[in-house]
Design an enzyme around this catalytic site. Structure first.
Site, PDB file in Angstrom:
ATOM      1  N   ASP A  36       0.834  -1.201   0.000  1.00  0.00           N
ATOM      2  CA  ASP A  36       0.000   0.000   0.000  1.00  0.00           C
ATOM      3  C   ASP A  36       0.871   1.255   0.000  1.00  0.00           C
ATOM      4  O   ASP A  36       0.635   2.202  -0.757  1.00  0.00           O
ATOM      5  CB  ASP A  36      -0.920  -0.028   1.218  1.00  0.00           C
ATOM      6  CG  ASP A  36      -1.736   1.250   1.362  1.00  0.00           C
ATOM      7  OD1 ASP A  36      -2.596   1.509   0.505  1.00  0.00           O
ATOM      8  OD2 ASP A  36      -1.495   1.989   2.330  1.00  0.00           O
ATOM      9  N   GLU A  65      -2.031  -5.444  -3.468  1.00  0.00           N
ATOM     10  CA  GLU A  65      -1.095  -4.663  -2.657  1.00  0.00           C
ATOM     11  C   GLU A  65      -0.013  -5.563  -2.062  1.00  0.00           C
ATOM     12  O   GLU A  65       1.167  -5.192  -2.016  1.00  0.00           O
ATOM     13  CB  GLU A  65      -1.858  -3.946  -1.542  1.00  0.00           C
ATOM     14  CG  GLU A  65      -2.718  -2.799  -2.042  1.00  0.00           C
ATOM     15  CD  GLU A  65      -3.574  -2.178  -0.959  1.00  0.00           C
ATOM     16  OE1 GLU A  65      -3.963  -1.003  -1.109  1.00  0.00           O
ATOM     17  OE2 GLU A  65      -3.871  -2.873   0.040  1.00  0.00           O
TER      18      GLU A  65
END
Length: 227
Positions: A41, A113
Protein backbone atom coordinates in the site's frame (compact mmCIF):
# COMPACT_ATOMS: atom_id res chain seq x y z
CA UNK A 1 2.40 -14.56 -17.11
CA UNK A 2 2.55 -10.96 -15.91
CA UNK A 3 5.90 -9.60 -14.75
CA UNK A 4 4.51 -9.02 -11.25
CA UNK A 5 4.06 -12.77 -10.82
CA UNK A 6 7.62 -13.74 -11.79
CA UNK A 7 9.58 -14.21 -8.57
CA UNK A 8 12.99 -15.48 -7.64
CA UNK A 9 11.67 -16.43 -4.21
CA UNK A 10 8.51 -18.43 -4.83
CA UNK A 11 7.81 -18.65 -1.08
CA UNK A 12 7.52 -14.87 -0.98
CA UNK A 13 4.98 -14.91 -3.80
CA UNK A 14 3.09 -17.71 -2.05
CA UNK A 15 2.82 -15.62 1.11
CA UNK A 16 1.59 -12.62 -0.89
CA UNK A 17 -1.22 -14.76 -2.29
CA UNK A 18 -2.25 -16.21 1.08
CA UNK A 19 -5.27 -14.71 2.80
CA UNK A 20 -5.65 -14.95 6.57
CA UNK A 21 -8.57 -17.39 6.16
CA UNK A 22 -6.31 -19.87 4.32
CA UNK A 23 -3.50 -19.46 6.84
CA UNK A 24 -5.91 -20.12 9.70
CA UNK A 25 -7.13 -23.34 8.08
CA UNK A 26 -3.61 -24.43 7.08
CA UNK A 27 -1.31 -23.28 9.89
CA UNK A 28 1.67 -25.31 8.65
CA UNK A 29 1.72 -23.66 5.20
CA UNK A 30 3.20 -20.30 6.07
CA UNK A 31 2.04 -16.85 7.10
CA UNK A 32 -0.72 -14.72 5.60
CA UNK A 33 -0.15 -11.61 3.49
CA UNK A 34 -1.25 -8.73 5.71
CA UNK A 35 2.22 -7.36 6.46
CA UNK A 36 3.04 -7.46 2.76
CA UNK A 37 -0.25 -5.70 2.05
CA UNK A 38 0.80 -2.88 4.39
CA UNK A 39 4.12 -2.51 2.58
CA UNK A 40 2.54 -2.69 -0.86
CA UNK A 41 0.00 0.00 0.00
CA UNK A 42 2.81 2.42 0.92
CA UNK A 43 4.78 1.57 -2.22
CA UNK A 44 1.75 2.02 -4.48
CA UNK A 45 1.00 5.44 -3.02
CA UNK A 46 4.58 6.56 -3.68
CA UNK A 47 4.74 5.17 -7.22
CA UNK A 48 1.34 6.60 -8.11
CA UNK A 49 2.30 10.00 -6.73
CA UNK A 50 5.51 10.11 -8.76
CA UNK A 51 3.71 8.82 -11.86
CA UNK A 52 1.10 11.58 -11.71
CA UNK A 53 3.61 14.28 -10.75
CA UNK A 54 5.62 13.52 -13.89
CA UNK A 55 2.66 13.28 -16.26
CA UNK A 56 0.69 16.31 -15.08
CA UNK A 57 3.21 19.13 -14.51
CA UNK A 58 0.46 21.76 -14.59
CA UNK A 59 -1.80 20.13 -12.00
CA UNK A 60 -1.88 21.33 -8.38
CA UNK A 61 -1.63 19.30 -5.20
CA UNK A 62 -5.37 18.88 -4.65
CA UNK A 63 -6.04 17.56 -8.13
CA UNK A 64 -3.01 15.25 -8.06
CA UNK A 65 -4.23 13.87 -4.73
CA UNK A 66 -7.67 13.16 -6.18
CA UNK A 67 -6.17 11.48 -9.23
CA UNK A 68 -3.96 9.33 -7.03
CA UNK A 69 -7.01 8.31 -5.00
CA UNK A 70 -8.71 7.24 -8.22
CA UNK A 71 -5.79 5.02 -9.21
CA UNK A 72 -5.35 3.30 -5.84
CA UNK A 73 -8.99 2.96 -4.79
CA UNK A 74 -10.27 -0.54 -4.07
CA UNK A 75 -12.23 -1.04 -7.30
CA UNK A 76 -9.32 0.03 -9.49
CA UNK A 77 -6.80 -2.14 -7.64
CA UNK A 78 -9.22 -5.07 -7.95
CA UNK A 79 -9.25 -4.49 -11.71
CA UNK A 80 -5.46 -4.54 -11.77
CA UNK A 81 -5.57 -7.80 -9.81
CA UNK A 82 -7.89 -9.33 -12.39
CA UNK A 83 -5.71 -8.08 -15.25
CA UNK A 84 -2.69 -9.97 -13.95
CA UNK A 85 -4.71 -13.06 -13.00
CA UNK A 86 -4.60 -12.89 -9.21
CA UNK A 87 -8.18 -14.14 -8.89
CA UNK A 88 -6.98 -17.53 -10.13
CA UNK A 89 -4.02 -17.65 -7.75
CA UNK A 90 -5.27 -16.32 -4.40
CA UNK A 91 -5.12 -18.84 -1.56
CA UNK A 92 -8.39 -18.49 0.35
CA UNK A 93 -10.08 -20.43 3.11
CA UNK A 94 -13.09 -22.61 2.28
CA UNK A 95 -15.59 -20.23 3.88
CA UNK A 96 -14.13 -17.26 2.04
CA UNK A 97 -14.37 -19.13 -1.26
CA UNK A 98 -18.01 -20.01 -0.57
CA UNK A 99 -18.70 -16.33 0.06
CA UNK A 100 -17.39 -15.41 -3.39
CA UNK A 101 -13.87 -14.53 -2.35
CA UNK A 102 -12.36 -14.92 -5.81
CA UNK A 103 -14.58 -12.07 -7.05
CA UNK A 104 -14.44 -9.95 -3.87
CA UNK A 105 -12.97 -6.50 -4.74
CA UNK A 106 -11.60 -6.07 -1.23
CA UNK A 107 -9.71 -9.36 -1.32
CA UNK A 108 -8.50 -8.75 -4.86
CA UNK A 109 -7.22 -5.26 -4.07
CA UNK A 110 -5.59 -6.40 -0.81
CA UNK A 111 -3.84 -9.26 -2.58
CA UNK A 112 -2.63 -6.92 -5.30
CA UNK A 113 -1.10 -4.66 -2.66
CA UNK A 114 0.55 -7.69 -1.01
CA UNK A 115 2.03 -8.79 -4.34
CA UNK A 116 3.45 -5.29 -4.84
CA UNK A 117 5.09 -5.44 -1.43
CA UNK A 118 6.48 -8.91 -2.11
CA UNK A 119 7.74 -7.95 -5.56
CA UNK A 120 9.61 -5.02 -4.03
CA UNK A 121 11.33 -7.32 -1.53
CA UNK A 122 12.04 -9.95 -4.19
CA UNK A 123 13.85 -7.31 -6.23
CA UNK A 124 16.15 -6.28 -3.37
CA UNK A 125 13.96 -3.31 -2.44
CA UNK A 126 14.49 -1.75 -5.87
CA UNK A 127 11.61 0.67 -6.39
CA UNK A 128 12.50 1.13 -10.07
CA UNK A 129 11.81 -2.54 -10.73
CA UNK A 130 8.34 -2.15 -9.23
CA UNK A 131 7.68 0.98 -11.29
CA UNK A 132 8.58 -0.82 -14.51
CA UNK A 133 6.07 -3.55 -13.68
CA UNK A 134 3.25 -1.35 -12.38
CA UNK A 135 3.22 1.82 -14.47
CA UNK A 136 2.02 0.07 -17.66
CA UNK A 137 -1.12 -0.85 -15.71
CA UNK A 138 -1.65 2.83 -14.94
CA UNK A 139 -1.15 3.73 -18.60
CA UNK A 140 -4.21 1.70 -19.60
CA UNK A 141 -6.56 3.50 -17.19
CA UNK A 142 -8.38 6.08 -19.30
CA UNK A 143 -8.41 9.73 -18.34
CA UNK A 144 -12.21 9.60 -18.35
CA UNK A 145 -12.09 6.84 -15.75
CA UNK A 146 -9.66 8.75 -13.53
CA UNK A 147 -11.58 11.99 -13.78
CA UNK A 148 -14.98 10.39 -13.13
CA UNK A 149 -13.58 8.71 -10.04
CA UNK A 150 -11.76 11.62 -8.49
CA UNK A 151 -14.75 13.85 -9.06
CA UNK A 152 -16.84 11.64 -6.74
CA UNK A 153 -14.22 10.97 -4.07
CA UNK A 154 -16.29 11.84 -1.00
CA UNK A 155 -13.39 11.91 1.47
CA UNK A 156 -11.47 14.42 -0.63
CA UNK A 157 -14.57 16.51 -1.27
CA UNK A 158 -15.34 16.69 2.43
CA UNK A 159 -11.74 17.52 3.34
CA UNK A 160 -11.66 20.32 0.77
CA UNK A 161 -14.86 21.77 2.25
CA UNK A 162 -13.47 21.56 5.80
CA UNK A 163 -10.19 23.24 4.92
CA UNK A 164 -11.92 25.93 2.90
CA UNK A 165 -14.81 26.68 5.26
CA UNK A 166 -13.71 25.64 8.75
CA UNK A 167 -10.05 25.13 9.49
CA UNK A 168 -6.73 23.88 8.17
CA UNK A 169 -6.93 20.62 10.10
CA UNK A 170 -8.04 17.64 7.99
CA UNK A 171 -10.97 15.47 9.14
CA UNK A 172 -10.13 12.53 11.37
CA UNK A 173 -11.78 9.12 11.04
CA UNK A 174 -12.37 6.81 13.98
CA UNK A 175 -12.97 3.37 12.51
CA UNK A 176 -13.39 -0.03 14.11
CA UNK A 177 -14.73 -3.48 13.33
CA UNK A 178 -18.22 -3.92 14.77
CA UNK A 179 -19.20 -7.36 13.57
CA UNK A 180 -19.30 -9.80 10.71
CA UNK A 181 -17.13 -12.85 10.26
CA UNK A 182 -13.32 -13.05 9.92
CA UNK A 183 -13.59 -13.20 6.13
CA UNK A 184 -16.56 -10.82 5.80
CA UNK A 185 -16.14 -8.20 8.55
CA UNK A 186 -18.20 -5.05 9.05
CA UNK A 187 -16.69 -1.73 10.05
CA UNK A 188 -18.15 1.49 11.42
CA UNK A 189 -16.57 4.90 11.08
CA UNK A 190 -17.13 8.38 12.52
CA UNK A 191 -15.64 11.46 10.89
CA UNK A 192 -14.70 14.34 13.18
CA UNK A 193 -13.32 17.85 12.73
CA UNK A 194 -11.63 19.31 15.80
CA UNK A 195 -13.46 16.76 17.94
CA UNK A 196 -16.92 17.45 16.51
CA UNK A 197 -18.67 14.60 14.70
CA UNK A 198 -19.89 15.36 11.19
CA UNK A 199 -20.92 11.95 9.87
CA UNK A 200 -21.12 8.19 10.38
CA UNK A 201 -20.88 5.24 8.02
CA UNK A 202 -20.51 1.49 7.73
CA UNK A 203 -18.74 -0.76 5.24
CA UNK A 204 -17.15 -4.15 4.64
CA UNK A 205 -13.70 -2.63 5.16
CA UNK A 206 -12.17 0.49 6.69
CA UNK A 207 -12.00 2.38 3.40
CA UNK A 208 -15.67 1.82 2.60
CA UNK A 209 -16.75 2.76 6.13
CA UNK A 210 -14.76 6.00 6.02
CA UNK A 211 -16.10 6.83 2.58
CA UNK A 212 -19.65 6.26 3.86
CA UNK A 213 -18.96 8.53 6.84
CA UNK A 214 -17.73 11.28 4.52
CA UNK A 215 -20.80 10.86 2.30
CA UNK A 216 -23.01 11.13 5.39
CA UNK A 217 -21.21 14.31 6.44
CA UNK A 218 -21.70 15.83 2.99
CA UNK A 219 -25.38 14.86 2.97
CA UNK A 220 -25.92 16.50 6.37
CA UNK A 221 -24.22 19.69 5.21
CA UNK A 222 -26.27 19.72 2.01
CA UNK A 223 -29.49 19.46 4.01
CA UNK A 224 -28.38 22.54 5.94
CA UNK A 225 -27.43 24.21 2.63
CA UNK A 226 -23.84 24.55 3.80
CA UNK A 227 -22.17 22.37 1.16
Amino acid sequence: MHKLLIFKDEKLLCQALTHRSYANENPTEGDHNERLEFLGDAILNFITGEYLYSRYPQKGEDELTRRRSALVEEKQLAKFALEIGLNQKMRLGKGTIQDGGYQNPNLLSSTFEAVIGAYYLDNNCNIEAVKVAVEPLFDFVSQHTIESRYNVDSKNRFQEWVQKKLCANPPKYKTQQIGGSPHLPEFASRVLVDGKEFGQGKGKNKKDAEKAAAEDAIARLQREELF
